[in-house]
Design a protein around this motif. Structure first.
Motif, short mmCIF file in Angstrom:
data_model
loop_
_atom_site.label_atom_id
_atom_site.label_comp_id
_atom_site.label_asym_id
_atom_site.label_seq_id
_atom_site.Cartn_x
_atom_site.Cartn_y
_atom_site.Cartn_z
N GLY A 163 -137.77 54.86 77.28
CA GLY A 163 -136.93 53.73 77.67
C GLY A 163 -136.57 53.79 79.13
O GLY A 163 -136.71 54.82 79.78
N MET A 164 -136.15 52.66 79.64
CA MET A 164 -135.68 52.59 81.03
C MET A 164 -134.68 51.45 81.20
O MET A 164 -134.61 50.53 80.40
N LEU A 165 -133.91 51.56 82.26
CA LEU A 165 -132.91 50.54 82.57
C LEU A 165 -133.58 49.35 83.26
O LEU A 165 -134.50 49.53 84.06
N ALA A 166 -133.10 48.15 82.97
CA ALA A 166 -133.66 46.95 83.61
C ALA A 166 -132.61 45.86 83.75
O ALA A 166 -131.77 45.65 82.87
N THR A 167 -132.66 45.19 84.90
CA THR A 167 -131.86 43.97 85.06
C THR A 167 -132.75 42.74 85.04
O THR A 167 -132.25 41.63 84.89
N ALA A 168 -134.05 42.93 85.23
CA ALA A 168 -134.97 41.79 85.27
C ALA A 168 -135.35 41.41 83.84
O ALA A 168 -136.44 41.74 83.34
N VAL A 169 -134.42 40.74 83.19
CA VAL A 169 -134.55 40.32 81.80
C VAL A 169 -134.05 38.89 81.72
O VAL A 169 -133.04 38.56 82.32
N ILE B 150 -139.34 40.30 80.42
CA ILE B 150 -138.85 41.46 81.16
C ILE B 150 -139.83 41.71 82.30
O ILE B 150 -141.01 41.35 82.19
N CYS B 151 -139.36 42.28 83.40
CA CYS B 151 -140.23 42.61 84.52
C CYS B 151 -140.24 44.14 84.64
O CYS B 151 -139.19 44.75 84.82
N VAL B 152 -141.43 44.72 84.55
CA VAL B 152 -141.54 46.18 84.52
C VAL B 152 -142.50 46.64 85.62
O VAL B 152 -143.64 46.14 85.72
N GLN B 153 -142.02 47.57 86.44
CA GLN B 153 -142.89 48.12 87.49
C GLN B 153 -144.02 48.92 86.83
O GLN B 153 -143.78 49.66 85.87
N ARG B 154 -145.23 48.75 87.37
CA ARG B 154 -146.36 49.41 86.72
C ARG B 154 -146.35 50.92 86.92
O ARG B 154 -147.10 51.64 86.27
N ALA C 286 -143.67 52.66 86.22
CA ALA C 286 -142.68 53.19 85.26
C ALA C 286 -143.39 54.10 84.26
O ALA C 286 -144.51 53.80 83.82
N THR C 287 -142.75 55.16 83.89
CA THR C 287 -143.35 56.14 82.98
C THR C 287 -143.77 55.50 81.67
O THR C 287 -144.80 55.85 81.09
N MET C 288 -142.98 54.54 81.18
CA MET C 288 -143.27 53.96 79.89
C MET C 288 -144.29 52.81 79.95
O MET C 288 -144.66 52.27 78.90
N ASN D 255 -134.33 62.97 84.84
CA ASN D 255 -133.65 63.33 83.60
C ASN D 255 -134.19 62.54 82.41
O ASN D 255 -133.43 61.99 81.63
N ARG D 256 -135.54 62.49 82.30
CA ARG D 256 -136.12 61.65 81.24
C ARG D 256 -135.94 62.25 79.85
O ARG D 256 -135.83 61.54 78.87
N GLN D 257 -135.91 63.57 79.75
CA GLN D 257 -135.89 64.26 78.45
C GLN D 257 -134.64 63.95 77.64
O GLN D 257 -134.69 63.87 76.42
N SER D 258 -133.52 63.78 78.33
CA SER D 258 -132.25 63.66 77.59
C SER D 258 -131.83 62.20 77.37
O SER D 258 -130.72 61.95 76.91
N ARG D 259 -132.70 61.26 77.67
CA ARG D 259 -132.27 59.86 77.61
C ARG D 259 -131.80 59.43 76.22
O ARG D 259 -130.86 58.67 76.10
N PHE D 260 -132.45 59.93 75.17
CA PHE D 260 -132.12 59.47 73.82
C PHE D 260 -131.20 60.44 73.06
O PHE D 260 -130.97 60.27 71.88
C1 LIG Z 1 -129.50 48.57 88.02
C2 LIG Z 1 -130.98 48.88 87.89
C3 LIG Z 1 -131.83 47.89 87.43
C4 LIG Z 1 -133.20 48.14 87.28
N1 LIG Z 1 -134.02 47.14 86.82
C5 LIG Z 1 -135.34 47.37 86.67
C6 LIG Z 1 -136.18 46.35 86.16
O1 LIG Z 1 -135.75 45.25 85.83
N2 LIG Z 1 -137.51 46.65 86.04
C7 LIG Z 1 -138.02 47.86 86.39
O2 LIG Z 1 -139.24 48.05 86.26
N3 LIG Z 1 -137.23 48.86 86.87
C8 LIG Z 1 -135.91 48.64 86.99
N4 LIG Z 1 -135.09 49.63 87.45
C9 LIG Z 1 -135.67 50.94 87.80
C10 LIG Z 1 -135.89 51.84 86.58
O3 LIG Z 1 -134.80 51.83 85.68
C11 LIG Z 1 -136.10 53.28 87.05
O4 LIG Z 1 -137.13 53.30 88.02
C12 LIG Z 1 -136.44 54.21 85.93
O5 LIG Z 1 -136.27 55.54 86.41
C13 LIG Z 1 -137.87 54.02 85.42
O6 LIG Z 1 -138.12 54.89 84.36
P1 LIG Z 1 -138.95 56.26 84.54
O7 LIG Z 1 -138.10 57.16 85.39
O8 LIG Z 1 -139.10 56.76 83.13
O9 LIG Z 1 -140.25 55.92 85.20
C14 LIG Z 1 -133.73 49.40 87.60
C15 LIG Z 1 -132.86 50.42 88.06
C16 LIG Z 1 -131.50 50.15 88.19
C17 LIG Z 1 -130.58 51.25 88.68
#
Ligand SMILES: Cc1cc2nc3c(=O)[nH]c(=O)nc-3n(C[C@H](O)[C@H](O)[C@H](O)COP(=O)(O)O)c2cc1C
Length: 178
Positions: free
Chosen positions: A44-50, A62-66, A68-70, A101-106
């Motif tokens: 999982g990861m945090l996102a505001t682009a939803v 949702i918008c996800v950077q390519r 991102a680990t997931m 700190n990916r290991q402890s997320r859940f």
């Molecule tokens: C407030 C906030 C909003 C974020 N929104 C997004 C998002 O919408 N999409 C995205 O790809 N990454 C977003 N990120 C970045 C990811 O949460 C961050 O890079 C995360 O570490 C990715 O997971 P990973 O470490 O497992 O690769 C956001 C980070 C923060 C702090």
């Protein structure tokens, strides 16, 4: 504008820095995107682009950077859950955006599943369990459309908000109008 036009490389005139400076004034709700992951290890990861796209049929994006680990597992697995966070989820939000700190997320919260098997945060404000409908590549990110197969929650606890590179809350100002 068509999908193919969106993926074209343009001669960008605005710097990424100026774009980010402008975008920091957009207040956003904060969500956790989760997937079942491989070998029973959720990611999982945090996102505001939803965003909501349409209710007919229920669809979000949702918008996800390519990078991102997931990302790979998300595209391969074809499902995800969007969990809307409340003000009481600040620590959780920080954990799910901390690459060290990916290991402890859940580890510290209660998780359920609905339809797809993606982790559903038990006390999320709402959770939307989705199957991937369409993926559009735009620059560094993919815009991933999800058909909402199941939803949970719907209470109205105070949401966690991200604004001006900081976390905050929501203030109801209805009664302050002159
Ligand atoms: C407030 C906030 C909003 C974020 N929104 C997004 C998002 O919408 N999409 C995205 O790809 N990454 C977003 N990120 C970045 C990811 O949460 C961050 O890079 C995360 O570490 C990715 O997971 P990973 O470490 O497992 O690769 C956001 C980070 C923060 C702090």
């Amino acid at each position: 504008m068509t999908t193919s036009e969106l993926t074209k490389t343009e001669d960008f005139s605005l710097s990424a820095e100026l774009f980010r400076d402008a975008m920091r004034n957009l207040a956003s709700g904060v969500s956790l995107i989760t997937i079942p992951g491989v070998n029973g290890e959720p990611q999982g990861m945090l996102a505001t682009a939803v965003s909501s796209v349409t209710a007919a049929p229920p669809t979000v994006l949702i918008c996800v950077q390519r990078t991102a680990t997931m990302y790979d597992a998300l595209i391969a697995g074809g499902s995800f859950c969007v969990n809307f966070l409340g003000q009481h989820h600040l620590d959780l939000a920080k954990r799910f955006s901390d690459p060290t700190n990916r290991q402890s997320r859940f580890q510290f919260d209660n998780w359920l599943t609905l339809h797809t098997g993606a982790p559903v945060l038990e006390d999320a404000l709402s959770s939307l369990d989705c199957s991937v409908l369409k993926v559009v590549e735009v620059g560094s990110h993919d815009v991933i459309f999800g058909q909402v197969l199941a939803a949970r929650g719907g209470g109205c606890e105070p949401p966690l908000v991200y604004f001006n590179r900081n976390y905050g809350g929501f203030a109801d100002i209805r009664d302050q109008a002159a």
